[in-house]
Design a protein around this motif. Structure first.
Motif, PDB file in Angstrom:
ATOM      1  N   GLU A  21       0.741  -1.300  -0.133  1.00  0.00           N
ATOM      2  CA  GLU A  21       0.053   0.153  -0.178  1.00  0.00           C
ATOM      3  C   GLU A  21       0.817   1.233  -0.005  1.00  0.00           C
ATOM      4  N   ARG A  22       2.178   1.244   0.915  1.00  0.00           N
ATOM      5  CA  ARG A  22       2.729   2.319   1.108  1.00  0.00           C
ATOM      6  C   ARG A  22       3.781   2.723  -0.209  1.00  0.00           C
ATOM      7  N   ALA A  23       4.216   1.518  -0.824  1.00  0.00           N
ATOM      8  CA  ALA A  23       5.259   1.782  -1.725  1.00  0.00           C
ATOM      9  C   ALA A  23       5.093   0.493  -2.881  1.00  0.00           C
ATOM     10  N   PRO A  24       3.939   0.684  -3.630  1.00  0.00           N
ATOM     11  CA  PRO A  24       3.468  -0.119  -4.493  1.00  0.00           C
ATOM     12  C   PRO A  24       4.947  -0.204  -5.730  1.00  0.00           C
ATOM     13  N   VAL A  25       5.033  -1.356  -6.370  1.00  0.00           N
ATOM     14  CA  VAL A  25       6.092  -1.638  -7.155  1.00  0.00           C
ATOM     15  C   VAL A  25       5.603  -1.787  -8.751  1.00  0.00           C
ATOM     16  N   ALA A  73      17.820  -3.776  -6.372  1.00  0.00           N
ATOM     17  CA  ALA A  73      16.447  -4.132  -6.130  1.00  0.00           C
ATOM     18  C   ALA A  73      15.867  -4.672  -4.857  1.00  0.00           C
ATOM     19  N   LYS A  74      17.008  -5.514  -4.196  1.00  0.00           N
ATOM     20  CA  LYS A  74      16.836  -5.888  -2.912  1.00  0.00           C
ATOM     21  C   LYS A  74      16.932  -4.856  -1.934  1.00  0.00           C
ATOM     22  N   ALA A  75      18.037  -3.866  -2.300  1.00  0.00           N
ATOM     23  CA  ALA A  75      17.905  -2.758  -1.192  1.00  0.00           C
ATOM     24  C   ALA A  75      16.744  -1.996  -1.127  1.00  0.00           C
ATOM     25  N   GLY A  76      16.345  -1.513  -2.499  1.00  0.00           N
ATOM     26  CA  GLY A  76      14.952  -0.863  -2.642  1.00  0.00           C
ATOM     27  C   GLY A  76      13.856  -1.504  -1.918  1.00  0.00           C
ATOM     28  N   LEU A  77      13.747  -2.744  -2.030  1.00  0.00           N
ATOM     29  CA  LEU A  77      12.520  -3.375  -1.374  1.00  0.00           C
ATOM     30  C   LEU A  77      12.716  -3.185   0.140  1.00  0.00           C
ATOM     31  N   ASP A  78      13.945  -3.549   0.538  1.00  0.00           N
ATOM     32  CA  ASP A  78      14.407  -3.510   2.034  1.00  0.00           C
ATOM     33  C   ASP A  78      13.990  -2.123   2.513  1.00  0.00           C
ATOM     34  N   ALA A  79      14.335  -1.070   1.794  1.00  0.00           N
ATOM     35  CA  ALA A  79      14.270   0.148   2.306  1.00  0.00           C
ATOM     36  C   ALA A  79      12.481   0.460   2.409  1.00  0.00           C
ATOM     37  N   ALA A  80      11.733  -0.122   1.243  1.00  0.00           N
ATOM     38  CA  ALA A  80      10.242   0.300   1.286  1.00  0.00           C
ATOM     39  C   ALA A  80       9.558  -0.419   2.551  1.00  0.00           C
ATOM     40  N   GLY A  81      10.423  -1.467   3.154  1.00  0.00           N
ATOM     41  CA  GLY A  81       9.589  -2.197   4.113  1.00  0.00           C
ATOM     42  C   GLY A  81       9.227  -3.436   3.592  1.00  0.00           C
TER      43      GLY A  81
END
Length: 555
Positions: A348-352, A436-444
């Motif tokens: 919800e907060r950070a859709p991909v 991508a992993k770092a971006g997903l981790d940062a987005a929760g």
């Protein structure tokens, strides 16, 4: 029952204890579904051991295809064994089907893996699955007909509903065994050889089931037909070659069984795969949650079977189909939120979003394992997201655009592999994966569900909703199918639509559903399969399915 037996001439069939009839027939169903559920519960282990030559996403889907292969041949088993059951008899037929199925399952426990015998491993596994599917094609029809032909008038729904309860017991037994092994074994040991034990254990179930079934006599209805010379000489031709019978077969399939199949699979197997692959709940917890919910709803099978003896089969089943149409999407979204709240919040907060030209994107499924999905930037992006179970939307870009992935407000460039040699391409893919992993981790986005955050009560409650819908269609089903067809072709006539529905329409639901998810990136996309089929069944059933609960099944 007493009246039936006493009405026979001297030398007629022996009166049988009704509890023994139900127990013997239903135990076969426990065993039958224990076997089939094992493949679903152990799909990840089977993927690892028998489909090791392909990428992870494809391997899992291939494991599901091996699971579905047994369902694919069930209609052919229905034709073979249904014909035998109508000519030779109910009892001997389902003794043969049980033996074939049990020995095929037992053999899986000793089958060498891909690392030992190569491509022969998945081929042999598929053959065993096909043998099981052929056998089960004759099993359900035999049990349903056998019990219904022993049941007193006005109690057929109640008596046959026990077949469905034991199907759930088969899942619970399989789940309990797998959960117990995973609890007492470390993960490495279980994945190495512990997963084989439930298949090996099945030989004990086979022995007990065969011994009990050998105590049975033939069904009284069949004995009377045989004594009167009224059995069919060509049941397949009579059942499917004459329009008056074929029409009822088609109505049974599209107006009852198809909806029952998808609603049933959306209540037990699909949620299990969904919890593990999408919500990323660990396997032991997912098995426990599904088994607990199914244990709680077991009495509902008997309740709806009993209720169908009073108000009819059709209103209960059609109500379930209509409810399913409107419930599945919100309920599955609630399931993800309850099982993995961190993931639901991140979506919800950070859709991909994958921004790419659609013509450069491959379907993320490779049945022969030759595609590494690294030939275009779009494939690199989608392959990573599919492998990691990340929900994403597709945004169309002009032709020639290098793909990018947007996580919330953060954009991650995807490398263009054109012109790169194999080593450089692998390095570029690895670098994108790290970014991508770092971006997903940062987005929760979590790698897996936090066990402490799984709302077990809520998950079980949602699973119970799915389960209640399944009991509404399953509970009355066996009685409905028996009552739809004349006794002389009953075994053949009901077995085929049941196994086309549950073998093809329902059995392929997990495979097709997850292929749809992999292809679109939308973790809820596969639900359309169940919703559309439930809607078709509701329309056909309401308009054309006859009510049967007051019919005489001796005819």
């Amino acid at each position: 029952m007493a009246t039936d037996a006493e009405a026979l001439p001297a030398g007629g069939e022996k009166k049988q204890n009704e509890a023994l009839v139900i127990t013997a027939s239903s135990l076969g169903t426990v065993f039958e579904w224990y076997d089939f559920y094992l493949y679903g519960l152990l799909a990840t282990a089977l993927s690892h051991h028998f489909f090791a030559g392909v990428n992870e996403t494809t391997g899992f889907i291939l494991a599901l295809m091996a699971f579905a292969a047994g369902f694919a041949v069930r209609p052919f088993g229905a034709l073979v064994f249904g014909r035998v059951g109508d000519i030779v008899g109910r009892k001997n037929t389902f003794l043969v089907t049980m033996a074939i199925m049990g020995l095929s399952t037992f053999a899986v426990g000793f089958l060498p893996g891909y690392d030992t015998i190569g491509i022969a491993a998945p081929i042999i596994l598929m053959i065993l699955r096909l043998l099981q599917g052929l056998a089960i094609g004759g099993e359900y029809g035999g049990a349903a007909v056998y019990i219904a032909e022993h049941a007193p008038p006005g109690k057929r729904g109640f008596y046959t509903s026990f077949i469905q309860t034991t199907a759930m017991l088969g899942l619970i037994l399989a789940s309990s065994f797998v959960v117990g092994l995973r609890t007492f074994m470390d993960a490495e040991t279980f994945n190495e050889w512990g997963w084989r034990l439930p298949f090996i254990f099945s030989i004990l179930l086979l022995g007990v089931t065969m011994w009990i079934r050998l105590q049975l006599e033939e069904s009284p209805v069949f004995q009377r037909m045989k004594a009167a010379g009224a059995t069919s000489k060509a049941p397949l031709k009579e059942a499917f070659g004459e329009w008056r019978n074929l029409k009822i077969v088609l109505i049974a399939l599209f107006g009852a069984v198809a909806g029952q199949a998808v609603i049933g699979f959306a209540a037990h197997l699909y949620p299990l795969f969904y919890l593990e692959r999408v919500a990323k709940v660990d396997g032991a917890t997912a098995n426990f949650l599904v088994a607990t919910a199914l244990l709680l709803i077991i009495p509902s099978f008997v309740f709806f079977g009993w209720l169908s003896d009073r108000i009819g089969r059709k209103p209960i089943m059609m109500t379930a189909c209509v409810i399913a149409i409107f419930v599945y999407f919100p309920a599955y979204k609630a399931l993800v939120a309850a099982a993995n709240p961190a993931m639901a919040a991140a979506v919800e907060r950070a859709p991909v979003r994958v921004i790419a030209h659609g013509g450069e994107c491959s379907f993320q499924f490779d049945p022969i394992g030759k595609n590494t999905f690294d030939r275009t930037s779009c494939d690199i992006a989608k392959s990573y997201l599919a492998k990691n179970g990340v929900n994403y939307a597709n945004v169309e870009a002009p032709a020639g655009t290098t793909a990018s992935v947007r996580i919330g407000e953060r954009t991650i460039a995807v490398p263009d592999p054109a012109g790169l040699d194999a080593a450089a391409r692998r390095a570029a893919v690895a670098a994108f994966g790290a970014a991508a992993k770092a971006g997903l981790d940062a987005a929760g986005y979590p790698d897996k569900a936090d066990p402490a955050e799984v709302n077990k009560l809520k998950v079980i409650g949602i699973l119970c909703i799915f389960g209640i819908l399944a009991t509404m269609v399953y509970g009355p089903l066996a009685a409905l199918l028996v009552e739809l067809f004349p006794a002389r072709i009953r075994y053949s006539s009901l077995s085929l639509p049941y196994h086309i529905g549950n073998g093809w329409i329902g059995g392929f639901m997990p495979t097709i559903g997850f292929a749809m998810v992999a292809a679109t990136g939308n973790i809820y996309q596969g639900l359309w399969y169940a919703v559309v089929i439930a809607a078709v069944t509701a329309v056909v059933g309401i308009l054309f399915l006859p009510e049967t609960y007051k019919r005489d099944i001796e005819a």
